[in-house]
Design an enzyme around this catalytic site. Structure first.
Site: not given
Length: 282
Positions: A2-3
């Protein structure tokens, strides 16, 4: 992994459903999930029982809940970590930590690959000690555009490596680096030091824009691992121009998107719009 947009979606869910709640009980079902907490699983649970959550914050890919005693629960989702809110007694597969809240709901930390984890930590000026070295992200109102551009232009490295440096700019990972570079018509191996000022300004603008657009679509989900606190996936994957589109036509020129190895992962680019650096520097 996840960013920034995916982590921000989780943070917003915590603001809506967990902030203001008191933690009645904590169960650690897998010690690896609290391996970074110095006191171990029992101390982790003991420090959280009876504490009220007073805020949910993020810097880059790090997420934390501030508590009423001044400490914080710091988390990094790793490759597959999820924060899920449940009102039933069902315990999902790969459940690692369960928080029982005073409204009858449970906050569950689920992590299939166990690369993520949580710890209770102290804060300095509202920032957990472990996060102080992380740069602000481009959606932070206090992000210093001029300072970032100046530091970027001193980096003797490829531009994508610089974008992934969380001490320079946080929250940018493989997906959004590739997307911003495609929008900027830059090859990932272009020297950061060799970029013109107009190129760096356009790149920063594209980083910010692609993240804002992704956040509006609740992030990028390729599988069931990237979900919000209600278990719902984001749909920005439908809008990606480069990442994951190997062999598909470039939406700008029609050339086939290529996939190339990069830092034990992959980079996606258009060979026509994003040609290799002329000096051959990688």
């Amino acid at each position: 992994m996840p960013e920034l947009p995916e982590v921000e979606v989780v943070r917003l869910g915590l603001v809506d459903h967990v902030v203001g709640r008191t933690i009645r009980d904590v169960r650690v079902l897998h010690d690896r999930a609290v391996r970074r907490h110095a006191g171990g699983a029992d101390d982790f649970a003991a420090r959280l029982r009876g504490r009220r959550v007073v805020g949910a914050h993020r810097r880059g890919k790090f997420l934390w809940m501030s508590l009423d005693d001044g400490s914080a629960v710091l988390s990094h989702l790793g490759m597959s970590g999820q924060m899920l809110l449940r009102s039933d007694a069902v315990e999902p597969k790969h459940l690692r930590i369960a928080f029982d809240l005073d409204d009858g709901n449970r906050l569950l930390f689920v992590d299939q690959r166990t690369f993520g984890g949580l710890l209770v930590t102290e804060v300095e000026e509202s920032i957990p000690l472990e996060v102080l070295h992380i740069a602000r992200d481009p959606l932070d109102p206090l992000f210093d555009d001029a300072g970032f551009i100046a530091r970027l232009c001193r980096k003797d490295t490829g531009i994508k490596r610089a974008l992934l440096d969380q001490t320079l700019i946080s929250g940018v990972g493989n997906i959004y680096a590739d997307e911003a570079l495609w929008r900027s018509s830059l090859h990932y191996a272009r020297s950061a030091r060799g970029l013109r000022r107009a190129e760096t300004e356009a790149l920063l603008s594209n980083v910010r824009n692609v993240m804002t657009e992704a956040l509006e679509q609740r992030g990028t989900s390729f599988d069931a691992l990237y979900v919000d606190v209600n278990g719902q996936s984001g749909y920005f994957s439908r809008s990606l121009d480069a990442y994951g589109r190997e062999g598909e036509p470039c939406r700008r020129c029609g050339a086939s998107i290529v996939r190339e190895p990069f830092m034990n992962r992959s980079s996606f680019r258009c060979p026509k719009c994003q040609p290799k650096p002329r000096n051959g520097r990688w």
